[in-house]
Scaffold this motif. Structure first.
Motif, PDB file in Angstrom:
ATOM      1  N   UNK A  58     -13.884  -9.986  93.930  1.00 54.46           N
ATOM      2  CA  UNK A  58     -12.611 -10.160  93.232  1.00 54.46           C
ATOM      3  C   UNK A  58     -11.734  -8.931  93.407  1.00 54.46           C
ATOM      4  N   UNK A  59     -12.335  -7.748  93.321  1.00 52.85           N
ATOM      5  CA  UNK A  59     -11.567  -6.511  93.501  1.00 52.85           C
ATOM      6  C   UNK A  59     -10.959  -6.440  94.895  1.00 52.85           C
ATOM      7  N   UNK A  60     -11.728  -6.824  95.911  1.00 55.48           N
ATOM      8  CA  UNK A  60     -11.206  -6.800  97.281  1.00 55.48           C
ATOM      9  C   UNK A  60     -10.060  -7.791  97.462  1.00 55.48           C
ATOM     10  N   UNK A  61     -10.183  -8.943  96.861  1.00 56.17           N
ATOM     11  CA  UNK A  61      -9.098  -9.917  96.950  1.00 56.17           C
ATOM     12  C   UNK A  61      -7.849  -9.373  96.270  1.00 56.17           C
ATOM     13  N   UNK A  62      -8.017  -8.732  95.117  1.00 52.15           N
ATOM     14  CA  UNK A  62      -6.872  -8.152  94.409  1.00 52.15           C
ATOM     15  C   UNK A  62      -6.217  -7.052  95.245  1.00 52.15           C
ATOM     16  N   UNK A  63      -7.022  -6.239  95.897  1.00 50.03           N
ATOM     17  CA  UNK A  63      -6.479  -5.180  96.758  1.00 50.03           C
ATOM     18  C   UNK A  63      -5.732  -5.796  97.935  1.00 50.03           C
TER      19      UNK A  63
END
Length: 96
Positions: A58-63
């Motif tokens: 999820x963090x990578x998608x947000x980035x």
């Protein structure tokens, strides 16, 4: 996969000057490494508990999403991601 990341970031045509182009290349390369590490292509990815992997993803998608609007902020968020990754796994993956 690089083409997938480049496309997700809006493609090279969305980057105006040389500094932004260099930042774009760094962010897209690091996102590629991060997604590969998380998918288990890197030994460090196997150090993450399975129940924690969705949050990392999820963090990578947000980035990735933030990079479409503000590469500088995305680059800072990606650095924090790697700091956290290193704290959990003890290592930081490198470019292939």
């Amino acid at each position: 996969m690089t083409d997938d990341i480049t496309g997700a970031l809006g493609g090279d045509s969305s980057v105006d000057d040389e500094e932004d182009q260099a930042r774009f290349q760094r962010v897209s390369a690091q996102l590629k490494v991060a997604f590969q590490a998380l998918s288990g292509s890197d030994a460090a990815g196997s150090d993450l508990p399975d129940e924690e992997k969705p949050e990392w993803h999820r963090r990578l998608i947000a980035i990735t999403n933030s990079s479409k609007h503000d590469l500088a902020t995305a680059e800072k968020r990606l650095e924090r991601y790697w700091d956290d990754w290193e704290a959990v796994t003890g290592t930081r993956p490198t470019s292939p």
